[in-house]
Design a protein around this motif. Structure first.
Motif, mmCIF file in Angstrom:
data_model
loop_
_atom_site.group_PDB
_atom_site.id
_atom_site.type_symbol
_atom_site.label_atom_id
_atom_site.label_comp_id
_atom_site.label_asym_id
_atom_site.label_seq_id
_atom_site.Cartn_x
_atom_site.Cartn_y
_atom_site.Cartn_z
ATOM 1 N N PHE A 106 80.661 40.362 105.513
ATOM 2 C CA PHE A 106 80.062 39.157 104.940
ATOM 3 C C PHE A 106 80.951 38.497 103.885
ATOM 4 O O PHE A 106 80.518 37.558 103.203
ATOM 5 C CB PHE A 106 78.686 39.490 104.346
ATOM 6 N N MET B 241 71.746 34.092 118.142
ATOM 7 C CA MET B 241 72.290 35.398 117.760
ATOM 8 C C MET B 241 73.629 35.652 118.440
ATOM 9 O O MET B 241 74.554 36.174 117.823
ATOM 10 C CB MET B 241 71.281 36.516 118.093
ATOM 11 N N ILE C 63 73.792 41.140 119.844
ATOM 12 C CA ILE C 63 74.528 41.270 118.583
ATOM 13 C C ILE C 63 75.691 42.254 118.658
ATOM 14 O O ILE C 63 76.763 41.986 118.129
ATOM 15 C CB ILE C 63 73.545 41.654 117.441
ATOM 16 N N SER D 106 81.141 34.798 104.078
ATOM 17 C CA SER D 106 79.892 34.123 104.426
ATOM 18 C C SER D 106 79.326 33.322 103.257
ATOM 19 O O SER D 106 79.543 33.652 102.102
ATOM 20 C CB SER D 106 78.846 35.144 104.874
HETATM 21 C C1 HEM Z 1 68.858 42.614 114.265
HETATM 22 C C2 HEM Z 1 69.965 42.471 113.569
HETATM 23 C C3 HEM Z 1 70.489 41.151 113.062
HETATM 24 C C4 HEM Z 1 69.858 39.943 112.913
HETATM 25 C C5 HEM Z 1 68.399 39.593 113.213
HETATM 26 C C6 HEM Z 1 70.833 39.011 112.384
HETATM 27 C C7 HEM Z 1 70.567 37.689 112.082
HETATM 28 C C8 HEM Z 1 71.457 36.809 111.535
HETATM 29 C C9 HEM Z 1 71.159 35.443 111.159
HETATM 30 C C10 HEM Z 1 69.808 34.766 111.321
HETATM 31 C C11 HEM Z 1 72.278 34.896 110.665
HETATM 32 C C12 HEM Z 1 72.462 33.462 110.151
HETATM 33 C C13 HEM Z 1 72.871 32.561 111.302
HETATM 34 C C14 HEM Z 1 73.319 31.190 110.883
HETATM 35 O O1 HEM Z 1 73.853 31.032 109.772
HETATM 36 O O2 HEM Z 1 73.153 30.251 111.695
HETATM 37 C C15 HEM Z 1 73.300 35.934 110.708
HETATM 38 C C16 HEM Z 1 74.588 35.783 110.254
HETATM 39 C C17 HEM Z 1 75.496 36.813 110.137
HETATM 40 N N1 HEM Z 1 75.371 38.087 110.621
HETATM 41 FE FE1 HEM Z 1 73.749 38.834 111.512
HETATM 42 N N2 HEM Z 1 72.028 39.654 112.242
HETATM 43 C C18 HEM Z 1 71.859 40.957 112.633
HETATM 44 C C19 HEM Z 1 72.816 41.952 112.634
HETATM 45 C C20 HEM Z 1 74.076 41.826 112.116
HETATM 46 C C21 HEM Z 1 75.040 42.912 112.001
HETATM 47 C C22 HEM Z 1 74.806 44.352 112.486
HETATM 48 C C23 HEM Z 1 76.143 42.396 111.398
HETATM 49 C C24 HEM Z 1 77.424 43.087 111.003
HETATM 50 C C25 HEM Z 1 77.444 44.238 110.370
HETATM 51 C C26 HEM Z 1 75.886 40.987 111.153
HETATM 52 C C27 HEM Z 1 76.762 40.114 110.562
HETATM 53 C C28 HEM Z 1 76.504 38.789 110.290
HETATM 54 C C29 HEM Z 1 77.424 37.930 109.559
HETATM 55 C C30 HEM Z 1 78.805 38.317 108.993
HETATM 56 C C31 HEM Z 1 76.790 36.682 109.461
HETATM 57 C C32 HEM Z 1 77.299 35.443 108.722
HETATM 58 C C33 HEM Z 1 78.114 34.608 109.629
HETATM 59 C C34 HEM Z 1 78.695 33.433 108.870
HETATM 60 O O3 HEM Z 1 78.824 33.486 107.652
HETATM 61 O O4 HEM Z 1 79.041 32.455 109.528
HETATM 62 N N3 HEM Z 1 74.629 40.674 111.606
HETATM 63 N N4 HEM Z 1 72.773 37.073 111.248
#
Ligand code: HEM
Length: 125
Positions: free
Chosen positions: A42, A73, A122, A45
Motif C-alpha cells: 500500500f 476487484m 484477487i 496508495s
Molecule cells: C477480500 C479481500 C479484498 C477486498 C474486498 C479488497 C478490496 C479493495 C478495494 C475496494 C479497493 C479500492 C479500489 C479502488 O480504489 O477503486 C482495494 C484497493 C487495493 N487493494 Fe484490495 N482488497 C482485498 C484484498 C487485497 C489484498 C490481499 C491485497 C494485498 C495484500 C490488496 C491490495 C490492495 C491495494 C494495494 C489497493 C490500492 C490500489 C491503489 O492504490 O490503486 N487487496 N482493495
C-alpha cells in the motif's frame, strides 16, 4: 411474513450500518498499516480513496444501500500477483478490525464468507 421483494439488508444492519462499517474500515486500515506482511503493498496508495472505496465496497457486499464507485476487484488487483498468504493476512486484518468494532461473531462470519468468495478475483491475477 416478509414480502418476497423486501431487500434483505440484515448483514448490513448487523455490521452496524453506515457508522459500523465506517468504524470497521478505519480499524482495517490501521491493522494493514501495522502489518509488515502486507503494508509495503500500500506504499503508493491514496489512503483517502482507499477508505472511501472500501466503505462503499463493504456496504455493497453486505447488501447495504450504497453504490460502489471504485474499480472492479479484478481491475484493482490485477498485476499485483497477490498470494494466498497475503490474502489470508488481509482476512485476519478484517477479523481484527471487526473484533475491535464490536461486530457480533455471526455477522463477522457472514461477511468473511462473502469476502472469501472474492478470492479468485484477487489472488494470482
Ligand atoms: C477480500 C479481500 C479484498 C477486498 C474486498 C479488497 C478490496 C479493495 C478495494 C475496494 C479497493 C479500492 C479500489 C479502488 O480504489 O477503486 C482495494 C484497493 C487495493 N487493494 Fe484490495 N482488497 C482485498 C484484498 C487485497 C489484498 C490481499 C491485497 C494485498 C495484500 C490488496 C491490495 C490492495 C491495494 C494495494 C489497493 C490500492 C490500489 C491503489 O492504490 O490503486 N487487496 N482493495
Amino acid at each position: 411474513t416478509q414480502p418476497a421483494t423486501d431487500a434483505d439488508d440484515s448483514l448490513y444492519q448487523a455490521l452496524g450500518a453506515e457508522q459500523g462499517i465506517e468504524q470497521i474500515a478505519e480499524n482495517f486500515i490501521m491493522e494493514i498499516a501495522y502489518d509488515e506482511r502486507i503494508f509495503d503493498r500500500f506504499a503508493d496508495s491514496n489512503v483517502q480513496r482507499f477508505r472511501e472505496k472500501m466503505i462503499e465496497h463493504l456496504c455493497m457486499v453486505s447488501d447495504g444501500p450504497c453504490e460502489y464507485t471504485g474499480d472492479s476487484m479484478v481491475l484493482v488487483h490485477r498485476g499485483m500477483d497477490i498470494n494466498s498468504a497475503e490474502f489470508n493476512a488481509v482476512v485476519e486484518n478484517m477479523m481484527e478490525a471487526m473484533d475491535k468494532a464490536g461486530t457480533p461473531l455471526s455477522a463477522q462470519n457472514r461477511l468473511l464468507e462473502r469476502l472469501a468468495g472474492l478470492r479468485p478475483e484477487i489472488i494470482e491475477i
